[in-house]
Design a protein around this motif. Structure first.
Motif, PDB file in Angstrom:
ATOM      1  N   MET A 153       0.802  -1.301  -0.040  1.00 35.55           N
ATOM      2  CA  MET A 153       0.016  -0.052  -0.265  1.00 35.55           C
ATOM      3  C   MET A 153       0.728   1.232   0.253  1.00 35.55           C
ATOM      4  N   GLU A 157       0.502   4.278  -2.607  1.00 39.39           N
ATOM      5  CA  GLU A 157       0.286   5.915  -3.008  1.00 39.39           C
ATOM      6  C   GLU A 157       1.489   6.240  -3.755  1.00 39.39           C
TER       7      GLU A 157
ATOM      8  N   ILE C  41     -10.999  -0.272  -0.481  1.00 39.15           N
ATOM      9  CA  ILE C  41      -9.650  -0.279  -1.269  1.00 39.15           C
ATOM     10  C   ILE C  41      -8.727   1.328  -0.382  1.00 39.15           C
ATOM     11  N   GLU C  42      -9.841   2.095  -0.633  1.00 38.81           N
ATOM     12  CA  GLU C  42      -9.679   3.334  -0.079  1.00 38.81           C
ATOM     13  C   GLU C  42     -10.410   3.243   1.424  1.00 38.81           C
ATOM     14  N   MET C  44      -9.078   0.461   3.122  1.00 40.47           N
ATOM     15  CA  MET C  44      -7.760   0.159   3.246  1.00 40.47           C
ATOM     16  C   MET C  44      -6.354   0.848   3.146  1.00 40.47           C
ATOM     17  N   GLY C  45      -6.650   1.531   1.974  1.00 38.14           N
ATOM     18  CA  GLY C  45      -5.461   2.122   1.543  1.00 38.14           C
ATOM     19  C   GLY C  45      -5.702   3.797   3.220  1.00 38.14           C
ATOM     20  N   PRO C 137      -9.012   8.681   2.091  1.00 38.06           N
ATOM     21  CA  PRO C 137      -8.758   8.148   3.206  1.00 38.06           C
ATOM     22  C   PRO C 137      -8.621   9.663   3.962  1.00 38.06           C
TER      23      PRO C 137
END
Lengths: 412, 170, 160
Positions: A153, A157, C41-42, C44-45, C137
């Motif tokens: 992750m 980013e 997914i966001e 998780m981010g 996020p």
């Protein structure tokens, strides 16, 4: 339906012809890996028939994420339907846009300028890398290697920052449109991509040092979930699952699109046919994608990023103040849309999961008659019974991770 | 057009009376509904189209004869060629023999066609709904099935819509 | 005022029971894993190291509803999934809160059709709506902090 729960034979409602006689008599246990489960990568329901700890049969039940996107796309003009395509395979959203744009361009006969072709290739490969990073993170998380998830992750980013730089959105960018891309990339784009290319190979080596020769990882993945090449062809499986059986079938080489034939890259394969082979194939694919991005960045030509065909592609906003025809084209295209002939075309790209395709049929008007999305996970999920036969329950989790399903493109 | 593809198309045209339609470099073979299994078997065994990409259907409502076109998209791994087969079906009680025996992959695609369009497949091992809940009425992708959208709330009708919206209290 | 000044050095703090209970509820709220689609997914981010949610007390995501108190509905809820959602909400013990993350959970987003539930508040009562498709996020963390402020204002006697 919290965690796994035993299903009594009378609760099977409609699926009783799929389980064996022993299950209906109560000799084998029926276990429900329900739609909400930490390891099913989305809302997938698996009905497992267990003989002790060994899986006898595994029946997937999908449809929990069905959104009716195909019907929504039939009620919107072609440029509006592009926004819906982002959300089907949500880990590979620029690839969906690319496939849809290729289908529309084939349908109406649009050209794409060279700068847009190279940008498309670069963004498609960046999306492939980000999808593989999520795959690696989540499937390693299922096999209890949690640090790989956090590292993946962190790299992702960097890619999302690049997407935000060009389009303003991190994930659902809708950047690749029929006729080219939406707008030109800013000046910081090249430096950001080069920095990413410098950083990524060392990080990949770090992840490989965590997993590739790890004895626990090897125990859980070598020899598990095997499928042969003939079965792959019989069941229409493409992508890393087929490449891990030894066949170098990749749409970027077999039916190249968007200028892929000009780039120099290899197709990684492995002979193992198991989870470990798929893992190695995907990690090597990330390295090949980095090669392609570097070549694309070196050959990025100057020029327009949108087609000049004003009948289908809206003009840039700078022209609207000076040209009457541009204003009329802009108005017609954004209110009514362009008309497409009553023909059907099929365009396909190579997604990180397999062959992703769009069948688009027009009806002479401004809205498509049928927009069918051939999602790779829909075909790949059918082999779950073959892959899990005679394995332990704990292996099912690893196998689901290795197929790399995304329920958005299964259920649409 | 490629010679192998041309040869396959002409052979199917002569043997089974199919029409050939070409657009944008792709071939559509239009075959009658009674011969779909024979054509698929011939394509798979004699001409090497062994990879079943996808199967779907198109609805041409309000035209009733034919109303549906069932599409089979095939790919040949040896020759690297794609082909599309179209089977026209009528509107009332459309049914077709299942292609599951020829291509194992067609199982779920035919279930989806049954769920979304109402086309029954004779001889299918497991014909039930796949994407919608099992007790759903109607076939959503038909053109006479409504989109089912909710009225959009603007300021002038906010109070009206809000009154009718079923919110969960607890 | 005078009491705190004199007793603070001895390690004694005076407050109300309501404040203590609300403070402990906010600082260790465990979310349930309910990621459905792209918003997951966001989420998780947001849980990962770049936008860390553990600093707000959400170190782990519990898969079991019996052990969680917050349900973040991240993604579109289809008609087939709606009964599952309600059953999971019923299985969560009190006190529980719901955050509708993203446009699809708040109001069905761009999918105004037959297959998607038009806003998850038709099924479960929602406390905080977070807009975005998908929300960044940082937007999700802003939503969580808003929920924390809402919980801090809750009254102990009026809990239903």
């Amino acid at each position: 339906m919290t965690d796994a729960q035993q299903v009594r034979p009378e609760e099977l409602d409609g699926m009783s012809h799929l389980v064996s006689e022993r299950a209906l008599k109560g000799e084998t246990m029926l276990l429900n890996m329900g739609p909400q489960h930490p390891s099913t990568h989305g809302v997938l329901r698996l009905l497992l028939e267990l003989d002790g700890e060994i899986v006898v049969n595994c029946i997937p039940d999908i449809g929990f994420l069905h959104t009716g996107i195909e019907k929504t796309m039939e009620s919107k003009i072609y440029i509006q339907s592009l926004v819906c395509t982002d959300r089907m395979d949500y880990l590979h959203s620029l690839g969906n846009n690319l496939c849809y744009s290729l289908a529309v361009e084939k349908l109406v006969g649009l050209d794409v300028p060279p700068r847009a072709q190279v940008l498309r290739v670069m963004l498609a490969e960046l999306t492939r890398i980000s999808s593989h990073l999520i795959w690696m993170g989540t499937s390693a998380l299922d096999l209890a290697a949690m640090s790989v998830f956090l590292y993946g992750m962190r790299e992702r980013e960097l890619i999302l920052d690049i997407f935000e730089m060009i389009s303003g959105q991190r994930m659902m960018t809708s950047y690749i449109r029929p006729g080219g891309v939406w707008r030109d990339v800013p000046a910081e784009f090249e430096k950001a991509v080069r920095d990413f290319l410098d950083v990524m190979p060392r990080r990949l080596d770090e992840y490989e040092s965590l997993l590739t020769k790890n004895a626990l990882f090897l125990e859980r993945t070598v020899g598990i979930g095997k499928i042969s090449t003939e079965d792959c062809i019989r069941w229409g499986i493409s992508g890393p699952i087929m490449r891990a059986t030894g066949l170098p079938y990749d749409l970027r080489k077999m039916r190249p699109y968007s200028g892929y034939e000009q780039y120099d890259f290899n197709i990684p394969t492995h002979d193992g046919c198991d989870i470990y082979g798929r893992y190695l194939v995907r990690v090597q694919e990330v390295r090949e994608s980095l090669k392609i991005i570097r070549q694309a960045l070196d050959r990025l030509p100057y020029g327009p990023v949108r087609s000049n065909n004003r009948k289908f592609v809206p003009p840039p906003r700078s022209e609207l103040g000076v040209s009457m025809e541009s204003l009329i084209h802009h108005f017609k295209l954004w209110t009514e849309g362009f008309h497409a002939p009553a023909e059907g075309v099929y365009a396909s790209v190579e997604s990180p999961r397999g062959e992703l395709g769009f069948y688009l049929e027009g009806d002479g008007g401004t809205k498509p008659r049928r927009a069918f999305y051939r999602g790779p996970s829909f075909a790949n999920l059918q082999i779950m019974p073959i892959l899990t036969r005679k394995h332990f329950v704990a292996d099912v989790v690893g196998i689901i991770g290795s197929i790399d399903i995304v329920l958005g493109d299964t259920d649409r | 057009m490629d010679e192998t593809l041309q040869a396959a198309a002409t052979a199917i045209q002569e043997r089974f009376g199919a029409e050939v339609h070409e657009y944008a470099g792709e071939i559509n073979l239009i075959v009658a509904a009674e011969k779909n299994i024979e054509v698929l078997t011939a394509l798979r065994d004699e001409f090497g189209f062994d990879f079943f990409i996808a199967g779907t259907a198109v609805d041409y409502w309000p035209q009733e004869q034919p109303r549906f076109h069932v599409l089979y998209m095939l790919y040949s791994m040896a020759h690297n060629l794609t082909l599309r087969l179209r089977v026209p079906l009528d509107g009332n009680a459309p049914s077709l023999r299942t292609a599951e025996g020829v291509f194992a992959n067609a199982n779920w695609y035919e279930r989806e066609m049954y769920d979304m369009f109402g086309i029954t497949f004779i001889g299918h091992s497991d014909l039930r709904r796949i994407l919608m809940p099992k007790d759903w009425q109607g076939h959503p992708l038909r053109k006479d099935y409504p989109l089912g959208y909710e009225e959009v709330r603007f300021t002038f009708n906010y109070a009206d819509v809000d009154r009718r919206k079923p919110l969960a209290k607890e | 005022m005078g009491v705190e000044q004199k007793t603070g050095n001895m390690g004694v703090v005076t407050t109300t029971l309501q404040n203590v209970v609300n403070w402990s509820r906010t600082n260790s709220m465990w979310p349930m894993l309910f990621g459905l689609a792209c918003c997951a997914i966001e989420m998780m981010g947001a849980q990962a190291s770049n936008y860390d949610m553990s600093r707000f007390g959400m170190e782990l995501m519990r898969a079991s509803p019996r052990q969680s108190d917050l349900m973040i509905v991240a993604g579109r809820v289809s008609r087939k999934m709606a009964p599952v959602l309600r059953q999971l909400y019923d299985q969560m013990p009190d006190p529980k809160w719901v955050v509708a993350m993203g446009d699809c959970a708040s109001c069905s987003g761009i999918f105004n059709n037959y297959a998607v539930v038009q806003g998850v508040d038709e099924i479960v009562p929602v406390d905080v709506y977070v807009a975005g498709c998908p929300p960044r996020p940082e937007a999700l963390i802003h939503g969580i902090v808003t929920l924390h402020e809402k919980v801090k204002k809750e009254s102990l006697t009026k809990w239903k």
